[in-house]
Design an enzyme around this catalytic site. Sequence first.
Site, mmCIF file in Angstrom:
data_model
loop_
_atom_site.group_PDB
_atom_site.id
_atom_site.type_symbol
_atom_site.label_atom_id
_atom_site.label_comp_id
_atom_site.label_asym_id
_atom_site.label_seq_id
_atom_site.Cartn_x
_atom_site.Cartn_y
_atom_site.Cartn_z
ATOM 1 C CE LYS A 79 37.177 11.478 32.701
ATOM 2 N NZ LYS A 79 37.742 11.428 31.313
ATOM 3 C CB SER A 157 37.678 14.500 29.222
ATOM 4 O OG SER A 157 37.653 12.846 29.281
ATOM 5 C CB SER A 181 40.358 11.442 28.359
ATOM 6 O OG SER A 181 39.586 12.254 27.216
#
Length: 449
Positions: A79, A157, A181
């Site tokens: 990420k 996210s 997330s």
Amino acid sequence: MKNTPTLASLADDLENGRTSARKLVDECLARIADSSGEGARAFLHVDAEAAIEAAEAMDRLREVKAAPSPFAGIPVSIKDLFDIKGQVTRAGSRALEDSAPADADAPVVARLRRAGFIVIGRTNMTEFAYSGIGINPHYGTPKGAWQRGVGHVPGGSSSGAAVSVVDRMAHGALGTDTGGSCRIPAAYNGIVGFKPTQRRVPLDGGVPLSFTLDSFGPLARSVGCCAVLDAVLANEAIVPLQPRPIKGMRLAVPTTVALDELDDEVARIFERALETLSRQGALIERIAVPEFLDIGLMNAKGGFAAAESYAWHRYLIASKGNVYDSRVSLRILRGESISAADYIDLLGARKSLIARATVHLAPYDAMVLPTTANTPPRIADLADDKAFTKANLLSLRNCSLINMIDGCAISLPCHRKGEVPVGFMLAASGGSDRRIFELAAAMEGVIRV
């Protein structure tokens, strides 16, 4: 997900010469580059040359029986929230584009590399990780797996993380989880996402949203895959996962908050999974969890995420607020009005919440609840801010309950082929990570049948 590669099957293929690290990397790079796929939106940066060099190095080490782990040579995605040496950590934002490159890997990235995993690239995300939906107006929004021709949100996210796994652009992903997330995008894309007990995995080298609630965890195709990645992230030994018998499991379904306002398909598919487990001998009890009512009050002014993100962003947002996603900056700026006294009250309230919830849940092996209250919304339907806010709250609500009680949780797909993706979440108090993996390993093969 028959015939879908897992970390265990890939490790076996590597060991027995049926594939190579170079071949795995080449296949992932080809999928990322496919103009008909989501690679351009799922990834913000791909260092193909470094990935190929690392793969060739792992192949040479395996030839001389010196591979650092059975998983050496398997590509994973990272990420955009994490430091990777020599790269700029943008956290899905334009505001950090001119930052200096990181001078070291985040500890979790370093641990993955040390086990021989290949970093294939940096994945897209909600700007600064502040939403459960996954929309990013700066770099584009990768379409989720459900009805891709229509265009549904990927969840956030860790949006690109989930899409990278489901589209086989990587075979595992490193994400973060402050209020769901890892679990929300896993649920929306029909894969597995795990939120560890926070204290097990170091938070250094990642852009924070809430240092009270942040956790770093994996997204992957199976419970076993997530267990392997979690052990690496926590610097623990990789131990074979032994599923617990379903018969006799004590499972609590919280009736407070967690079952409110469920989409019809979420309610139907979740209840079907419960019935399946009950028929196999699980002892399922529906219980009130009054502690969950406290969480809405604690978050009324924005909670920990607003207070702590504002502390981190206040100077950056003063100088570059015009390049922030307005939906993100609005939520961060709520923290400006939270006083020191308010924040101290929050700390005390959470300490009490954790203690009470731990006692309340102690008689059960796990809580089980829908990962999200909603199914993945259409991207086009969220142009309206009111619609976005409602969908965001429904995506985050159940997952955030577990972060607030300092717990651990996993999301498993429980829908059948052709149905809208629905996540089935198992959760428990902090420190119960191994038990959650063992329970989930038993369930994953039966709740979709």
